[in-house]
Enzyme design. Structure first.
Site, PDB file in Angstrom:
ATOM      1  CE1 TYR A  59      32.302 -62.036 -19.008  1.00  0.00           C
ATOM      2  CE2 TYR A  59      32.754 -59.673 -19.069  1.00  0.00           C
ATOM      3  CZ  TYR A  59      31.926 -60.747 -19.363  1.00  0.00           C
ATOM      4  OH  TYR A  59      30.750 -60.537 -19.995  1.00  0.00           O
TER       5      TYR A  59
ATOM      6  CE  LYS B 232      40.911 -32.674 -13.835  1.00  0.00           C
ATOM      7  NZ  LYS B 232      41.991 -31.716 -14.135  1.00  0.00           N
TER       8      LYS B 232
ATOM      9  CG  ASP C 281      44.245 -29.976 -11.908  1.00  0.00           C
ATOM     10  OD1 ASP C 281      43.300 -29.248 -11.554  1.00  0.00           O
ATOM     11  OD2 ASP C 281      44.524 -30.193 -13.108  1.00  0.00           O
TER      12      ASP C 281
ATOM     13  CG  ASP D 107      46.745 -37.785   3.966  1.00  0.00           C
ATOM     14  OD1 ASP D 107      45.768 -37.791   4.746  1.00  0.00           O
ATOM     15  OD2 ASP D 107      47.519 -38.752   3.832  1.00  0.00           O
TER      16      ASP D 107
END
Ligand code: NAD
Ligand code: IPM
Ligand code: MN
Length: 370
Positions: free
Chosen positions: A161, A204, A237, A265
């Site tokens: 859509y 996670k 995290d 990174d």
């Protein structure tokens, strides 16, 4: 201190017959931005070694987009297939092509050549400024083993859509037992060959109750085969925090595709920056060529200025040597890099210096020969 080859799991696979006269067929794919600048130095370093490399240059990059709508020819995988290895610079130039199209060949090589292991070693070398307090050279010494063919990077999803108020986008995370098991096994094998024999599995699982709980169950199965390796889970995290707070706790780290991308990174910056992070994209079966590349991108902010640090590309070339069975030469390259870093005199601006990409290349070649 000795910066060991931290991905020793590779080296047992193939040792070329030293008596036969052979040249390693290497595809050079410099790409965009600083890619050509750093690959030029990696090539010169390889040429300074007592081994025979036959380089073929593939000048594919974002400039092709305007005329072809693509950043590489349609048959690029077929053309790369005959090579022993691919040495890639970086892809991506937003001024010339949409980023997801520019980097498509990179992701397709990883998937099409089943380079399911992405090895990203992180080592704090003597002479490099660590942005963290109270960390001595060698105290950060880990290898991230990133799943490289599926997970969050699976090409599955769609947009619906488009342009209406009902517009929707879906990007499917797809984890297979085969894909998950083989990367975890590879990580255990890597850990087994290292002194600390410790594996951290990053997930996670508290929030992603299908994919990551599945990952944990595969980990538990595979761990039974490696009683000599200690293994601990960690949520992503918390891992991001611990990479900064206590990076010394990590030895081998295994994680999904996207988590590995992000965490490496962070891993790069804690050992000095993107200019130090080499990597290998490995097809352990050797049915397809493997690919070696710096972790960094095309660095458009410094492209064309001669400021790029070539060390990440040179360390990637060292990983390529090791993969080709030239373990001793790989060690020589790493030692030359170490000598450049410890000497501290010839440095690119990311190291606080004023020297150019090629000046650093020259110094490393001098150290290699001296
Ligand atoms: P980047 O890694 O290119 O740059 C991030 C920062 O690190 C910049 O400040 C840059 O100057 C610095 N940096 C990177 N390499 C360096 C080096 N060798 N020496 C000194 N400093 C260096 O990441 P980005 O800016 O997010 O991405 C730029 C482009 O590269 C985008 O198009 C992105 O999609 C692409 N990219 C490609 C690859 C790849 O081809 N493997 C990897 C990452 C990003
Ligand atoms: C990397 C890069 C790539 C990735 C991009 C360019 C698709 O960031 O190799 O780390 O996300 O894998
Ligand atoms: Mn990345």
């Amino acid at each position: 201190m000795e910066a060991r080859a931290p991905y020793g799991a590779l080296t047992a696979v193939k040792i070329p017959d030293k008596d036969s006269i052979m040249a390693y067929k290497v595809a050079l794919y410099p790409g965009d931005g600083v890619g050509p600048e750093v690959i030029a130095e990696a090539r010169r370093v390889l040429e300074a070694l007592p081994a025979s490399f036959e380089f073929t240059l593939f000048d594919w990059n974002s400039s092709l987009y305007a005329s072809t709508g693509r950043c590489a020819p349609r048959d690029y995988l077929d053309r790369l297939m005959p090579f022993d290895a691919i040495l890639l610079g970086a892809l991506g130039d937003a001024s010339k092509a949409p980023d997801h199209i520019a980097v498509e060949p990179l992701l397709s090589m990883r998937k099409g050549f089943d380079q399911y292991v992405n090895i990203r070693p992180t080592f704090l070398y003597d002479g490099v400024d660590c942005p963290l307090k109270n960390i001595a050279p060698g105290q950060i010494d880990m290898v991230v083993i990133r799943e490289n063919t599926e997970g969050e990077y699976t090409d599955l999803g769609g947009r619906h859509y488009v342009g209406t108020p009902h517009e929707a986008a879906m990007q499917v995370n797809y984890f297979t037992r085969m894909g998950t098991e083989r990367i975890i096994r590879y990580a255990f094998e890597t850990a087994r060959k290292r002194e600390r024999r410790h594996l951290t599995s990053i997930t996670k699982s508290n929030a992603l109750k299908y994919s990551m709980v599945f990952w944990d169950s595969v980990l538990a199965d595979v761990a039974k085969d490696y009683p000599d390796v200690t293994c601990a889970p960690m949520l992503v995290d918390a891992a991001a925090m611990n990479f900064v707070r206590s990076p010394g706790m990590f030895d081998v780290v295994v994680c999904s595709n996207l988590f590995g991308d992000i965490l490496t990174d962070i891993a790069a910056i804690i050992v000095g920056g993107m200019g130090f992070a080499g990597s290998a994209n490995i097809n352990p079966t050797r049915r397809y060529p493997s690919m070696f590349e710096p972790v960094h991108g095309s660095a458009p902010d410094i492209a064309g200025t001669g400021k790029a640090n070539p060390i990440a590309a040179i360390l990637s070339a060292a990983m390529m040597c090791e993969f080709l069975g030239e373990v001793e030469l790989a060690g020589r390259v790493r030692n030359a890099v170490r000598a450049n870093l410890a000497g501290g005199r010839v440095r690119t601006p990311d190291r606080g210096g004023h020297d150019s990409t090629s000046a650093v290349g020259n110094d490393i070649i001098k150290k290699l020969q001296g």
